[in-house]
Enzyme design. Sequence first.
Site, PDB file in Angstrom:
ATOM      1  CE  LYS A  13      -2.364  -0.841   3.867  1.00  0.00           C
ATOM      2  NZ  LYS A  13      -1.906  -2.021   4.236  1.00  0.00           N
ATOM      3  NE  ARG A  88      -4.450  -1.137   9.756  1.00  0.00           N
ATOM      4  CZ  ARG A  88      -3.343  -0.164   9.417  1.00  0.00           C
ATOM      5  NH1 ARG A  88      -3.322   0.797   8.818  1.00  0.00           N
ATOM      6  NH2 ARG A  88      -2.169  -0.840   9.932  1.00  0.00           N
ATOM      7  NE  ARG A 127       7.311  -2.748   5.424  1.00  0.00           N
ATOM      8  CZ  ARG A 127       6.009  -2.511   5.525  1.00  0.00           C
ATOM      9  NH1 ARG A 127       5.484  -2.192   4.370  1.00  0.00           N
ATOM     10  NH2 ARG A 127       5.454  -2.506   6.627  1.00  0.00           N
ATOM     11  NE  ARG A 154       6.228  -0.096   9.733  1.00  0.00           N
ATOM     12  CZ  ARG A 154       5.071  -0.214   9.191  1.00  0.00           C
ATOM     13  NH1 ARG A 154       5.209   0.393   8.105  1.00  0.00           N
ATOM     14  NH2 ARG A 154       3.905  -0.644   9.830  1.00  0.00           N
ATOM     15  NE  ARG A 165       2.104  -4.371  11.024  1.00  0.00           N
ATOM     16  CZ  ARG A 165       2.894  -4.100   9.942  1.00  0.00           C
ATOM     17  NH1 ARG A 165       4.086  -4.877   9.957  1.00  0.00           N
ATOM     18  NH2 ARG A 165       2.586  -3.457   8.956  1.00  0.00           N
TER      19      ARG A 165
HETATM   20  P1  AMP Z   1       0.912   0.794   8.905  1.00  0.00           P
HETATM   21  O1  AMP Z   1       2.166   1.728   8.509  1.00  0.00           O
HETATM   22  O2  AMP Z   1      -0.284   1.430   8.147  1.00  0.00           O
HETATM   23  O3  AMP Z   1       0.978  -0.398   8.786  1.00  0.00           O
HETATM   24  O4  AMP Z   1       0.675   1.220  10.442  1.00  0.00           O
HETATM   25  C1  AMP Z   1       1.381   0.839  11.395  1.00  0.00           C
HETATM   26  C2  AMP Z   1       0.642   0.902  12.759  1.00  0.00           C
HETATM   27  O5  AMP Z   1       0.054   2.200  13.047  1.00  0.00           O
HETATM   28  C3  AMP Z   1      -0.498  -0.077  12.998  1.00  0.00           C
HETATM   29  O6  AMP Z   1      -0.266  -1.383  13.251  1.00  0.00           O
HETATM   30  C4  AMP Z   1      -1.419   0.434  13.843  1.00  0.00           C
HETATM   31  O7  AMP Z   1      -0.856   0.318  15.289  1.00  0.00           O
HETATM   32  C5  AMP Z   1      -1.356   2.416  13.912  1.00  0.00           C
HETATM   33  N1  AMP Z   1      -2.245   2.526  12.801  1.00  0.00           N
HETATM   34  C6  AMP Z   1      -2.120   2.959  11.462  1.00  0.00           C
HETATM   35  N2  AMP Z   1      -3.470   3.180  10.942  1.00  0.00           N
HETATM   36  C7  AMP Z   1      -4.262   3.084  11.878  1.00  0.00           C
HETATM   37  C8  AMP Z   1      -5.794   3.054  11.987  1.00  0.00           C
HETATM   38  N3  AMP Z   1      -6.433   3.382  10.800  1.00  0.00           N
HETATM   39  N4  AMP Z   1      -6.273   2.897  13.062  1.00  0.00           N
HETATM   40  C9  AMP Z   1      -5.467   2.395  13.927  1.00  0.00           C
HETATM   41  N5  AMP Z   1      -4.382   2.116  14.079  1.00  0.00           N
HETATM   42  C10 AMP Z   1      -3.589   2.481  13.209  1.00  0.00           C
END
Ligand code: AMP
Length: 211
Positions: A13, A88, A127, A154, A165
């Site tokens: 994404k 989400r 990654r 990360r 996740r």
């Molecule tokens: P991502 O980079 O999108 O994988 O997001 C990394 C982390 O940020 C996720 O595992 C959540 O802990 C938090 N996060 C990102 N977007 C959301 C969302 N829409 N709602 C809640 N937590 C989020």
Amino acid sequence: MRLVLVGPPGAGKGTQAQFLAAHYSIPHISTGDIFRANLKASTPLGLQAKGYMDSGQLVPDEVTNEMVKDRLTHDDTANGFLLDGFPRNTVQAEVLRAYLAENGKPLEAVLELAIDNDIIIKRLSSRRTCKECGAPAAPDASQCVACGGELYQREDDKEEVIAKRLSVYEEQTAPIVDFYRTEGLLITISADGDVAEITKRAIAALSRVQG
Ligand code: AMP
């Protein structure tokens, strides 16, 4: 173009969002990036999000929804936006729908990047991410191709957190795919293959909804 990108972690994404945002000249709004930037700057929001992020869980909806609504008031969203990582869950999807309806700017499309779990696990565990700009990088890259920044892994790309996740995605995020299908907004493409090829696929699919 008012667009949401949805797909499991590791579907690409972040990578596709960068290309699509540039193609449509719209801002790329990644809730994960906003949380990470806040974490890096040790803001109260970042400190609030840290525990959830490190363990692969969702940050509470109240916090996330307010953060996104605030971001959508910025002038750069006048001609659209690409939301990556939000919504989400169905509560966030409902909040977004109501907020955009109130502002007379409903979503035009939801692009789903579909991919098998075994490819995801391989991608995520190898990654790397840029410390400076947050862009994802290939496992063999020595520095960020976007800004030359240093790369790191990360905390939530470590193997033990990936499984969490993925289960959070299945339980909480996958239902929004049905939500958007029912709304008639869903477009699904395969996220397997070459990055440029997937971008082409996405633009071709989205061209069918542009009026
Ligand atoms: P991502 O980079 O999108 O994988 O997001 C990394 C982390 O940020 C996720 O595992 C959540 O802990 C938090 N996060 C990102 N977007 C959301 C969302 N829409 N709602 C809640 N937590 C989020």
